[in-house]
Write a protein that holds these residues in place. Structure first.
Motif, short mmCIF file in Angstrom:
data_model
loop_
_atom_site.label_atom_id
_atom_site.label_comp_id
_atom_site.label_asym_id
_atom_site.label_seq_id
_atom_site.Cartn_x
_atom_site.Cartn_y
_atom_site.Cartn_z
N SER A 26 5.11 -3.26 -0.75
CA SER A 26 4.10 -2.51 -1.29
C SER A 26 3.17 -3.70 -1.85
O SER A 26 3.59 -4.36 -2.70
CB SER A 26 4.58 -1.57 -2.22
OG SER A 26 3.48 -0.94 -2.79
N GLU B 2 -4.43 -4.49 -1.75
CA GLU B 2 -5.48 -5.27 -1.23
C GLU B 2 -6.70 -4.98 -1.85
O GLU B 2 -7.50 -3.90 -1.84
CB GLU B 2 -5.46 -4.87 0.46
CG GLU B 2 -4.23 -5.00 1.15
CD GLU B 2 -4.43 -4.49 2.55
OE1 GLU B 2 -5.45 -4.15 2.82
OE2 GLU B 2 -3.43 -4.58 3.31
N VAL C 260 -4.42 0.24 -0.77
CA VAL C 260 -3.03 -0.06 -0.72
C VAL C 260 -2.14 0.00 0.56
O VAL C 260 -2.49 0.75 1.40
CB VAL C 260 -2.10 1.31 -1.73
CG1 VAL C 260 -2.51 2.81 -1.22
CG2 VAL C 260 -0.93 1.19 -2.28
N THR D 155 1.45 -0.60 2.83
CA THR D 155 2.90 -0.68 2.92
C THR D 155 3.26 -1.48 4.13
O THR D 155 2.85 -0.95 5.35
CB THR D 155 3.57 0.70 2.94
OG1 THR D 155 3.40 1.53 1.77
CG2 THR D 155 5.21 0.61 3.04
N HIS E 187 0.76 -0.25 7.26
CA HIS E 187 -0.01 1.17 6.85
C HIS E 187 -0.80 0.97 5.65
O HIS E 187 -0.24 0.47 4.52
CB HIS E 187 1.03 2.41 6.58
CG HIS E 187 0.32 3.62 6.48
ND1 HIS E 187 0.86 4.80 6.93
CD2 HIS E 187 -0.78 4.03 6.00
CE1 HIS E 187 0.04 5.71 6.80
NE2 HIS E 187 -0.98 5.30 6.17
N ALA E 188 -2.10 0.85 5.98
CA ALA E 188 -3.03 0.64 4.70
C ALA E 188 -4.06 1.92 4.57
O ALA E 188 -4.41 2.44 5.40
CB ALA E 188 -3.84 -0.55 5.00
N SER E 189 -4.32 2.12 3.20
CA SER E 189 -5.15 3.36 2.96
C SER E 189 -6.15 3.33 1.89
O SER E 189 -5.65 2.52 0.82
CB SER E 189 -4.30 4.59 3.04
OG SER E 189 -3.30 4.31 1.74
N PRO E 190 -7.23 3.88 1.49
CA PRO E 190 -8.10 3.56 0.67
C PRO E 190 -7.39 4.24 -0.65
O PRO E 190 -6.90 5.48 -0.58
CB PRO E 190 -9.25 4.44 1.07
CG PRO E 190 -8.65 5.48 2.19
CD PRO E 190 -7.47 4.67 2.85
N VAL E 191 -7.60 3.67 -1.63
CA VAL E 191 -7.36 4.10 -3.06
C VAL E 191 -8.57 5.02 -3.43
O VAL E 191 -9.62 4.30 -3.69
CB VAL E 191 -6.80 3.34 -3.97
CG1 VAL E 191 -6.54 3.77 -5.57
CG2 VAL E 191 -5.70 2.69 -3.46
#
Lengths: 162, 162
Positions: B94, B97, B120, B122, B138-142
């Protein structure tokens, strides 16, 4: 080849997880997350809710579910695109969560406003003597598709790189 | 207890992945993704870019990187909160980025506009004879933190449930 029974068991664990969330069953959700190791070493479970930073460890992850359940009166998951890949004692599940949810009702109302969300999730399970348990859950919003983007590989057309 | 050397090897694989993206080195990125099984069964690698739906299989995943690289002239990753958990031949990473990137320059300009992003990720790796390889990213906006939210467990205060 992965035994068909492994894939079915993982699919069942995945469905059970979402059904527990729909019922707001905190005990069942807790039970589906990997337990702490007996030797005191944390299993370092990891969880990302849509738009959230990463949560790490059972304590942080379970508190987030308690908070979410306290703010959710109604939630339903329609799962699509469920893909399961099993290797030895680890399983990777990718699925789309079509979510319909509502918060607590305002005074005088029966139900809070319902909100639809399109979310993609990657769930990692580990095989334990008590069945498949969640090691990681990462969920993120799928932004609206723009069909006129070059290539069309994703909604942001290559501008969000990782 | 996980041997320290395993954790270090996974950290190195994770860093190598982001360095390859920074260099726009498509061959190196391809090499870091899990290869197809010899028996023709797909390893079912899975990849989610921020805001994108899930991509499945080496073909789809690698095409997305080719597209992203074609649209990215400059990209730098500052990794923070890197957490590694290793179990047998699978590793869970985890990390946050902190991305600075720029697209192709407009005519007459030296560089396209630079964009900062908080993401962020995983990353799931599998041990192979050729080292640790990516099974899932798996990358997603914070989304922006709102400190006055109840509980403060996340930016959306419990309204986005899974």
């Amino acid at each position: 080849m992965t035994p068909r029974t492994d894939i079915e068991a993982v699919e069942t664990a995945n469905t059970t997880f979402y059904e527990a969330l729909e019922r707001g069953d905190f005990e069942a959700v807790s039970d589906l997350w990997l337990p702490d190791d007996g030797d005191g070493e944390a299993p370092a479970v990891s969880c990302v809710h849509p738009g959230w930073p990463a949560l790490s460890g059972r304590g942080e992850v379970l508190r987030s579910y308690a908070l979410i359940m306290a703010n959710t009166d109604y939630i339903q998951f329609f799962l699509t695109d469920v893909k399961v890949s099993v290797h030895a004692d680890t399983a990777l599940v990718s699925c789309t969560e079509n979510i319909l949810s509502g918060g607590p009702a305002e005074e005088g109302a029966d139900l809070g406003p319902l909100v639809g969300q399109l979310v993609v999730a990657t769930n990692v399970f580990r095989r334990t003597p008590d069945g498949w348990k969640l090691w990681s859950h990462h969920a993120s919003p799928v932004l609206a598709e723009t069909d006129d983007e070059e290539g069309g590989a994703g909604p942001e057309g290559g501008e969000t790189p990782a």
